[in-house]
Design an enzyme around this catalytic site. Sequence first.
Site: not given
Length: 323
Positions: A181, A109-111, A142, A138
């Site tokens: 989202h 994920s880009s987070c 990742k 989270y």
Amino acid sequence: MHANKQRIYIAGHNGMVGSALIRQLQHLENIELVTCSHQQLDLTRQADVEDFFQQEAIDQVYRAAAKVGGIHANNTYPAEFIYANLMMECNIIHAAHQAGVQKLLFLGSSCIYPKLAEQPMREDALLTGTLESTNEPYAIAKIAGIKLCESYNRQYRRDYRSVMPTNLYGPYDNFHPENSHVIPAMMRRFHEAKCQSDKEVIVWGTGIPMREFLHVDDMAAASVYVMELDDVTYRQHTAPMLSHINVGSGVDCTIRELAESVARAVGFEGELVFDASKPDGTPRKLLDVSRLKNLGWQASVTLEKGLRDTYAWFLQNESLYRK
């Protein structure tokens, strides 16, 4: 009978990304898709996952299984998010290794990138700053997944790759009114406003922040493309030690532009009212996708077309989202 077929396990096949991977892979020759529902296999249980891999003779793994949610869910259930995601990825990656699986793709994920990362965010921004606090558990899970893949590659010469998608949308998205989202949330609200002949819809924030979106079918296509790259090419573009590749459209838009696009796709003709008293979040979030572009892949589904297709799917499956 299947001696020459590649057995490909899609972990999380019922989710938005997993179902897109199945749509992408099911037409290919000489492969056999392996799936297992949560009811059949709890991926947080190590012994069960190891048994599954020993019995199924898997050749490749796409690891799309994850516990996901928006800001509200991440804030409310941080323990569940970090526990479930760490356990699932540890169990799948380790069991795959034990069973001799050489090829695996981890979807992140880009987070994973720092809250204040320079825009657009490059792969080497990983671990250079503090994460966004609302989804830190989270994000850490990742990041651990990326490092697991790197570690098994280093120590055991496995070919475990990682892709980091931007904000995804499309069929099988979560259209829940509170836990979804931005695109599915807007789509549902505009649809209900249209059905009720409302004159206006209130959108949180100023509409000024910029976000990037990628249709999930593009994500699935990119995942298969990265998985199928020959080893030398992949290593040339990910060395040294950068085992992950960003996947995005390379294009962003303001939240106002997004809202207008969703309204057009839905056919809502009322007014959009932006509530500037509500939080905007980060000013901009865009991935640098030059590495993937240099490898020969770029997104093909425009936002306008993707939104129209997603709304058509929503209308066909609206009964799934009735409370």
